[in-house]
Design a protein around this motif. Structure first.
Motif, PDB file in Angstrom:
ATOM      1  N   GLU A   1      94.622 -23.902  60.744  1.00 24.77           N
ATOM      2  CA  GLU A   1      94.624 -25.248  60.634  1.00 24.77           C
ATOM      3  C   GLU A   1      93.195 -25.888  61.142  1.00 24.77           C
ATOM      4  O   GLU A   1      92.942 -27.029  61.101  1.00 24.77           O
ATOM      5  N   LYS A   2      92.357 -24.952  61.432  1.00 22.11           N
ATOM      6  CA  LYS A   2      91.018 -25.409  61.898  1.00 22.11           C
ATOM      7  C   LYS A   2      90.298 -25.955  60.857  1.00 22.11           C
ATOM      8  O   LYS A   2      90.246 -25.199  59.781  1.00 22.11           O
ATOM      9  N   PRO A   3      89.491 -27.078  60.808  1.00 19.73           N
ATOM     10  CA  PRO A   3      88.667 -27.746  59.838  1.00 19.73           C
ATOM     11  C   PRO A   3      87.435 -26.693  59.368  1.00 19.73           C
ATOM     12  O   PRO A   3      87.006 -26.054  60.256  1.00 19.73           O
ATOM     13  N   CYS A   4      87.049 -26.687  57.999  1.00 27.03           N
ATOM     14  CA  CYS A   4      86.049 -25.837  57.583  1.00 27.03           C
ATOM     15  C   CYS A   4      84.621 -26.266  58.296  1.00 27.03           C
ATOM     16  O   CYS A   4      84.393 -27.614  58.019  1.00 27.03           O
ATOM     17  N   PRO A   5      83.734 -25.683  58.771  1.00 22.06           N
ATOM     18  CA  PRO A   5      82.574 -26.371  59.390  1.00 22.06           C
ATOM     19  C   PRO A   5      81.546 -26.626  58.272  1.00 22.06           C
ATOM     20  O   PRO A   5      81.833 -26.015  57.090  1.00 22.06           O
ATOM     21  N   LEU A   6      80.979 -27.624  58.453  1.00 22.75           N
ATOM     22  CA  LEU A   6      79.847 -28.066  57.590  1.00 22.75           C
ATOM     23  C   LEU A   6      78.303 -27.231  57.699  1.00 22.75           C
ATOM     24  O   LEU A   6      78.036 -26.978  58.852  1.00 22.75           O
ATOM     25  N   LYS A   7      77.973 -27.067  56.633  1.00 20.74           N
ATOM     26  CA  LYS A   7      76.709 -26.317  56.550  1.00 20.74           C
ATOM     27  C   LYS A   7      76.476 -25.036  57.454  1.00 20.74           C
ATOM     28  O   LYS A   7      75.427 -24.818  57.837  1.00 20.74           O
ATOM     29  N   SER A   8      77.564 -24.321  57.306  1.00 19.65           N
ATOM     30  CA  SER A   8      77.628 -23.176  58.044  1.00 19.65           C
ATOM     31  C   SER A   8      78.680 -22.166  57.359  1.00 19.65           C
ATOM     32  O   SER A   8      79.790 -22.662  56.726  1.00 19.65           O
ATOM     33  N   ALA A   9      78.171 -20.676  57.061  1.00 19.04           N
ATOM     34  CA  ALA A   9      78.988 -20.076  56.265  1.00 19.04           C
ATOM     35  C   ALA A   9      80.118 -19.556  56.773  1.00 19.04           C
ATOM     36  O   ALA A   9      80.372 -19.163  58.000  1.00 19.04           O
ATOM     37  N   VAL A  10      81.104 -19.403  56.213  1.00 18.06           N
ATOM     38  CA  VAL A  10      82.431 -18.910  56.388  1.00 18.06           C
ATOM     39  C   VAL A  10      82.776 -17.722  55.468  1.00 18.06           C
ATOM     40  O   VAL A  10      82.370 -17.960  54.475  1.00 18.06           O
ATOM     41  N   ASN A  11      83.298 -16.695  55.916  1.00 15.95           N
ATOM     42  CA  ASN A  11      83.514 -15.820  55.121  1.00 15.95           C
ATOM     43  C   ASN A  11      85.181 -15.095  54.922  1.00 15.95           C
ATOM     44  O   ASN A  11      85.882 -15.268  55.759  1.00 15.95           O
TER      45      ASN A  11
ATOM     46  N   LYS B   1      83.525  -9.439  48.643  1.00 17.39           N
ATOM     47  CA  LYS B   1      83.250 -10.543  49.681  1.00 17.39           C
ATOM     48  C   LYS B   1      82.954 -11.862  49.249  1.00 17.39           C
ATOM     49  O   LYS B   1      82.364 -11.977  48.107  1.00 17.39           O
ATOM     50  N   VAL B   2      83.507 -12.684  49.947  1.00 21.04           N
ATOM     51  CA  VAL B   2      83.571 -14.135  49.508  1.00 21.04           C
ATOM     52  C   VAL B   2      82.914 -15.075  50.638  1.00 21.04           C
ATOM     53  O   VAL B   2      83.078 -15.051  51.826  1.00 21.04           O
ATOM     54  N   LYS B   3      81.883 -15.769  50.153  1.00 21.44           N
ATOM     55  CA  LYS B   3      80.984 -16.508  51.132  1.00 21.44           C
ATOM     56  C   LYS B   3      81.100 -18.073  50.644  1.00 21.44           C
ATOM     57  O   LYS B   3      80.874 -18.247  49.532  1.00 21.44           O
ATOM     58  N   LEU B   4      81.098 -18.974  51.791  1.00 20.55           N
ATOM     59  CA  LEU B   4      81.471 -20.266  51.305  1.00 20.55           C
ATOM     60  C   LEU B   4      80.691 -20.890  52.397  1.00 20.55           C
ATOM     61  O   LEU B   4      80.496 -20.998  53.712  1.00 20.55           O
ATOM     62  N   ILE B   5      79.599 -21.989  51.974  1.00 19.59           N
ATOM     63  CA  ILE B   5      78.906 -22.935  52.604  1.00 19.59           C
ATOM     64  C   ILE B   5      79.218 -24.353  52.167  1.00 19.59           C
ATOM     65  O   ILE B   5      78.854 -24.579  51.050  1.00 19.59           O
ATOM     66  N   VAL B   6      79.843 -25.221  52.974  1.00 21.91           N
ATOM     67  CA  VAL B   6      80.170 -26.743  52.342  1.00 21.91           C
ATOM     68  C   VAL B   6      79.185 -27.729  52.997  1.00 21.91           C
ATOM     69  O   VAL B   6      78.821 -27.778  54.265  1.00 21.91           O
ATOM     70  N   SER B   7      78.722 -28.517  52.047  1.00 23.71           N
ATOM     71  CA  SER B   7      77.840 -29.516  52.293  1.00 23.71           C
ATOM     72  C   SER B   7      78.371 -30.871  52.784  1.00 23.71           C
ATOM     73  O   SER B   7      77.687 -31.833  53.449  1.00 23.71           O
ATOM     74  N   SER B   8      79.557 -31.306  52.335  1.00 19.71           N
ATOM     75  CA  SER B   8      80.142 -32.680  52.400  1.00 19.71           C
ATOM     76  C   SER B   8      81.665 -32.348  52.917  1.00 19.71           C
ATOM     77  O   SER B   8      82.119 -31.482  52.188  1.00 19.71           O
ATOM     78  N   LYS B   9      82.180 -33.442  53.578  1.00 21.47           N
ATOM     79  CA  LYS B   9      83.440 -33.385  53.943  1.00 21.47           C
ATOM     80  C   LYS B   9      84.618 -33.383  52.779  1.00 21.47           C
ATOM     81  O   LYS B   9      84.524 -34.177  51.846  1.00 21.47           O
TER      82      LYS B   9
ATOM     83  N   ARG C   1      89.228 -27.021  53.382  1.00 24.96           N
ATOM     84  CA  ARG C   1      89.713 -28.090  54.365  1.00 24.96           C
ATOM     85  C   ARG C   1      88.665 -28.406  55.276  1.00 24.96           C
ATOM     86  O   ARG C   1      88.647 -27.539  56.262  1.00 24.96           O
ATOM     87  N   CYS C   2      88.089 -29.543  55.079  1.00 21.80           N
ATOM     88  CA  CYS C   2      87.078 -29.998  56.053  1.00 21.80           C
ATOM     89  C   CYS C   2      87.200 -31.260  56.705  1.00 21.80           C
ATOM     90  O   CYS C   2      86.755 -31.519  57.970  1.00 21.80           O
ATOM     91  N   GLU C   3      88.195 -31.953  56.050  1.00 18.02           N
ATOM     92  CA  GLU C   3      88.739 -33.413  56.729  1.00 18.02           C
ATOM     93  C   GLU C   3      89.776 -33.195  57.545  1.00 18.02           C
ATOM     94  O   GLU C   3      90.846 -32.164  57.335  1.00 18.02           O
ATOM     95  N   THR C   4      89.759 -33.974  58.863  1.00 15.97           N
ATOM     96  CA  THR C   4      90.948 -33.845  59.838  1.00 15.97           C
ATOM     97  C   THR C   4      91.295 -35.441  59.849  1.00 15.97           C
ATOM     98  O   THR C   4      90.630 -36.336  59.399  1.00 15.97           O
ATOM     99  N   GLY C   5      92.581 -35.384  60.174  1.00 16.92           N
ATOM    100  CA  GLY C   5      93.127 -36.808  60.238  1.00 16.92           C
ATOM    101  C   GLY C   5      94.501 -36.573  59.776  1.00 16.92           C
ATOM    102  O   GLY C   5      95.324 -36.162  60.026  1.00 16.92           O
ATOM    103  N   VAL C   6      94.928 -37.296  58.550  1.00 18.61           N
ATOM    104  CA  VAL C   6      96.415 -37.695  58.431  1.00 18.61           C
ATOM    105  C   VAL C   6      96.600 -36.933  56.772  1.00 18.61           C
ATOM    106  O   VAL C   6      97.396 -36.683  56.591  1.00 18.61           O
ATOM    107  N   PHE C   7      95.200 -36.227  56.301  1.00 16.63           N
ATOM    108  CA  PHE C   7      95.357 -35.652  54.948  1.00 16.63           C
ATOM    109  C   PHE C   7      95.096 -34.180  55.239  1.00 16.63           C
ATOM    110  O   PHE C   7      94.413 -33.762  56.188  1.00 16.63           O
TER     111      PHE C   7
END
Length: 327
Positions: A52-62, A107-115, A139-145
């Motif tokens: 349930e944690k949001p994906c961080p921006l401009k930081s790699a997740v794997n 291996k999969v690497k993701l870097i997100v630049s915007s929510k 999933r980067c946005e938190t709130g109601v979506f």
């Protein structure tokens, strides 16, 4: 641009004409569930173990997964490239070969630049003439979506207990003439306005908007971005064998309480729209065509299977709408 928190009368409905495509999927007999690609994937949904944690921006997740060659031949594979502006997605290796009965870790690497909240589909090509589909959940946005509905503020609405944001959108839709808007739920709002109002909603600052097409789009987006879309709570067989109305109703009644409540609330809203189809041109069939794809995440490894399942979801929703209309 729509005016949020405005109480001005809605503009008159658009005069653009809606062409209805009524499709009957009840006789489709395409085989489902049979692996034709010669591979097996350890998972088809890549979620980077974020929960349930949001994906961080401009930081790699794997993340990683395994491809297993289940054929009798050596196979070549490669991932079809895509270049979305909101994120960078890389697979390592991006191409290669796998001997028969052998596996390879990717291996999969993701870097997100915007929510963004997105289910991004990736095609894995096998020997140029076969393919499988993976879903990358972002999933980067938190709130109601994109959150568990049980964590949201719930209120009563016409006998249903649903998230308050849904009720706010419904009231806005009705107040500003959405039931009379030709093509409502089919005509999308402007993307910039959808994004703007969605951010307001996620901050829990939304009151209303007179842009009914944007509000209708956001209702669909809310359902599409559920952590588990409603129809994914059912066995795939219940969706696939959806030509019989009674079978669909029986499956609908097995949904978990929360999902059943949310779907029934939505169906009530759709039937209210369909009741005015002489004005808005949106019959229950037309509504099923444009809304059903938001209720099921097609993560099938076979693209043709995914297409068939999308079509079957339309048939399923149309059947339960028909049943509800008759009762």
């Amino acid at each position: 641009m729509g005016n949020t928190k405005s109480k001005e009368p809605a503009p008159p409905p658009s005069s653009s004409h809606l062409v209805s495509n009524v499709v009957d999927f009840s006789h489709q007999q395409t085989e489902i569930g049979r692996d034709t690609s010669g591979i097996s994937l350890s998972k088809t949904i890549i979620d980077f173990k974020l929960g349930e944690k949001p994906c961080p921006l401009k930081s790699a997740v794997n993340d990683s997964f395994e491809i297993t060659n289940t054929s009798n031949d050596r196979l070549r594979f490669n991932f079809e490239p895509s270049f979305p502006k909101e994120f960078q997605l890389t697979f390592s290796p991006a191409a290669g070969t796998i001997d028969r009965n052998k596996s390879k870790t990717v291996k999969v690497k993701l870097i997100v630049s915007s929510k963004i909240n997105l289910n991004h589909k990736v095609t894995l090509k096998i020997d140029d003439d076969k393919s499988s589909i993976l879903t990358v959940k972002i999933r980067c946005e938190t709130g109601v979506f994109g959150v568990d509905p049980a964590t949201l503020d719930m209120i009563q609405d016409d006998g249903f207990v649903v998230p308050a944001i849904l009720v706010s959108m419904k009231r806005s839709l009705i107040e500003y003439g959405g039931m009379d808007q030709e093509g409502i739920f089919r005509l999308a709002g402007e993307q910039t306005e959808i994004k703007r109002i969605k951010e307001i909603m996620n901050k829990k600052e939304f009151d209303s908007s007179n842009d009914v097409n944007t509000v209708a789009s956001l209702i669909k987006i809310w359902y599409r971005e559920m952590p588990t879309p409603i129809l994914n709570s059912l066995p795939s067989e219940s969706i696939y064998y959806s030509s019989d109305l009674n079978d669909c109703v029986a499956a609908f009644n097995t949904l978990p309480e929360m999902q059943k409540n949310l779907l029934e609330w939505l169906m009530d809203l759709l039937l209210a729209v369909a009741h005015n189809s002489s004005v808005n041109k949106m019959t229950s069939q037309n509504l099923a065509i444009v809304v059903a794809p938001n209720l099921y995440d097609v993560s099938a490894s076979n693209p043709m299977e995914g297409l068939v399942m999308s079509q079957k979801c339309v048939q399923f929703l149309h059947n339960v709408l028909t049943w509800k209309m008759q009762n």
